[in-house]
Each structure stands twice: as C-alpha cells, then as structure tokens.
Design a protein around this motif. Structure first.
Motif, mmCIF file in Angstrom:
data_model
loop_
_atom_site.group_PDB
_atom_site.id
_atom_site.type_symbol
_atom_site.label_atom_id
_atom_site.label_comp_id
_atom_site.label_asym_id
_atom_site.label_seq_id
_atom_site.Cartn_x
_atom_site.Cartn_y
_atom_site.Cartn_z
ATOM 1 N N LYS A 45 93.871 132.924 77.652
ATOM 2 C CA LYS A 45 94.441 133.776 78.707
ATOM 3 C C LYS A 45 95.843 133.323 79.085
ATOM 4 N N ILE A 48 98.180 134.911 76.396
ATOM 5 C CA ILE A 48 98.471 136.341 76.569
ATOM 6 C C ILE A 48 99.190 136.623 77.887
ATOM 7 N N ASN A 64 106.216 133.946 75.706
ATOM 8 C CA ASN A 64 105.031 134.806 75.598
ATOM 9 C C ASN A 64 104.916 135.842 76.705
ATOM 10 N N LYS A 65 105.644 135.659 77.814
ATOM 11 C CA LYS A 65 105.529 136.611 78.923
ATOM 12 C C LYS A 65 106.602 137.697 78.897
ATOM 13 N N ARG A 70 104.908 140.488 74.227
ATOM 14 C CA ARG A 70 103.648 141.185 74.522
ATOM 15 C C ARG A 70 103.371 142.296 73.501
ATOM 16 N N VAL A 73 101.543 140.765 70.396
ATOM 17 C CA VAL A 73 100.351 139.953 70.633
ATOM 18 C C VAL A 73 99.166 140.865 70.921
ATOM 19 N N TYR A 75 94.799 140.967 71.760
ATOM 20 C CA TYR A 75 93.754 140.133 72.367
ATOM 21 C C TYR A 75 92.426 140.875 72.342
ATOM 22 N N LEU A 150 94.548 137.170 69.130
ATOM 23 C CA LEU A 150 93.644 136.188 69.693
ATOM 24 C C LEU A 150 92.270 136.827 69.857
#
Length: 244
Positions: A45, A48, A64-65, A70, A73, A75, A150
């Motif tokens: 978490k 992501i 990553n933010k 995003r 990526v 999930y 992920l």
C-alpha cells in the motif's frame, strides 16, 4: 524498475515496516514472503501511494505518488472491492474509461475467457461467488497492462484452472518486460514463477535473494524461508538483514 529506499511505516507506536530497501529490475518477478503481520500489505500500500511513510519509493525513476507513476502502476488487492450495482462487463468498461484505454475490447474478451467469466458478463458484482469476485478482481488489475503490477495474495480463493492461467499470465508479463511484486504467505503457490524473493518478518527485511542464488546452493524456497524466519544462518550467498 521498482526502487524502495529506507521505507519506514508506523501505526501509532507499532512499527509495521522498519527501514526497508530493495530494488526490482524490469522484467523480474519478485515474491514478497512473510507470515501474517510481517508488513507485506503495508509495503504494498505504500508503493501504490495510499499510505504516508518515511523513505523514498520510485517507479521507473518517477516518485511513486506522481500522476505519471500512478499511470504505470497496477494493483490487485487481497480483498476484491467491487461495485454491487455494476455488472462484470460494466466493471471492465469502468476501468477502461478510467485509464483512457483504446482498442481494449479484445483484451477484455481475452481476460474474461481466460478466467472463465464470459458467461458471467451480465452478473452484478454482489451476485458473484467469492472465487468469481477474485477472478474479476484480477481481470480489472490486468486490463490496463501496467509496467509495474502489485498482487496481494492473488491466488487465494482461485480454482486450479484460474491458478494455472494466472501463472501463465505472470510468465507472459515477465516476457514483455513487466515488473511484478507478488505478496503471499503460501510458498507453494508461487514456486517456480519467481526471480527474486524478499522476506519480511515483524516489519524487518530478513532477506533479498534470487532464484539463481538458491539453485546454486541446492535450496528450495521453502527451505530457505524457514532458515531465515527461524533464525538459522541462511548461508545462501544472499543479502540478509536482521534489524531486531
């Protein structure tokens, strides 16, 4: 590439992840192993971007933010989060529009066929069995074809056919140069489909080892896991870290 540097996450006084650092190159399948409460879901978490944490996480050189990260990526959570009033087809359409996908119809059909959901296209989310919900959960995560994906306990609740198809798809994604991080505590569910294993225990990273290293020592993943978590000397030439 996924790069995690000095990731630390606390919940109040509880330390969920303690100064964790590792990298996963492009085209590699990494398995995140550990018992319940090891910090696996917290790490996922954090990657992501839904948790606050200390440290740095980057995806293909991007923080990553950021919106750019995003977009690349994906999930697949452990617990499916479906809309009860959307059908299977409408869930897939929702994701396609959210990611602004083009020419996605064939991929939708391919995924639904792969996980035996084609005849369930008109069923609502709350009409599906738990196993079917997990299959749809996987289809939704795979549809955008992210560069980094992920998966948190993806094989729980799947039937043998779905497990076979998911493993085949993981292999196909690896061959396309995708980076995968798969969290699990069921070792035999991921045997033979991994390139690197990260082992967590009590929030600490205990090992970062490649399949090649273990094969060279004649150790199975299960044998190595228990050597590490039961505090024996791994002696596999792998980088280990015990921060107790």
């Amino acid at each position: 590439m996924l790069s995690i540097s000095h990731l630390t996450k606390k919940y109040g006084r509880s330390l969920a992840c303690n100064d964790i650092s590792f990298q996963i190159p492009d085209g590699e399948v990494a398995i995140l192993l550990g018992p319940n409460g090891a910090g696996k879901s917290t790490l996922m978490k954090s990657v992501i971007g839904v948790l606050r944490y200390n440290g740095e996480i980057s995806v293909s050189g991007l923080n990553n933010k950021t919106p750019e990260a995003r977009k690349i990526v994906g999930y697949i959570p452990e617990m499916p989060a479906l809309y009860p009033n959307l059908t299977v087809s409408e869930h897939m359409e929702f994701i396609a529009r959210a990611y602004k996908l083009e020419n996605y119809k064939d991929r939708v059909s391919e995924l639904l066929d792969m996980f035996e959901l084609t005849d369930k296209k008109k069923k609502f989310g709350d009409e599906l069995s738990k196993g079917m919900q997990q299959k749809l959960n996987i289809c939704l995560g795979l549809l955008p074809d992210p560069d980094l994906i992920l998966m948190d306990e993806p094989m729980i609740g799947l039937d043998p056919h779905a497990i076979k198809e998911l493993k085949r798809e993981i292999e196909a994604m690896r061959n396309r140069g995708k980076t995968l991080l798969i969290s699990t505590h069921i070792i035999d569910s991921v045997d033979m489909i991994w390139d690197r294993t990260i082992i967590l225990q009590n929030g600490n990273m205990r090992a970062d080892v490649t399949k090649k290293e273990l094969d060279g020592c004649g150790l199975t993943l299960e044998e190595y896991f228990f050597r590490v978590t039961e505090q024996e000397n791994p002696s596999a030439g792998a980088e280990t870290e015990d921060k107790k």
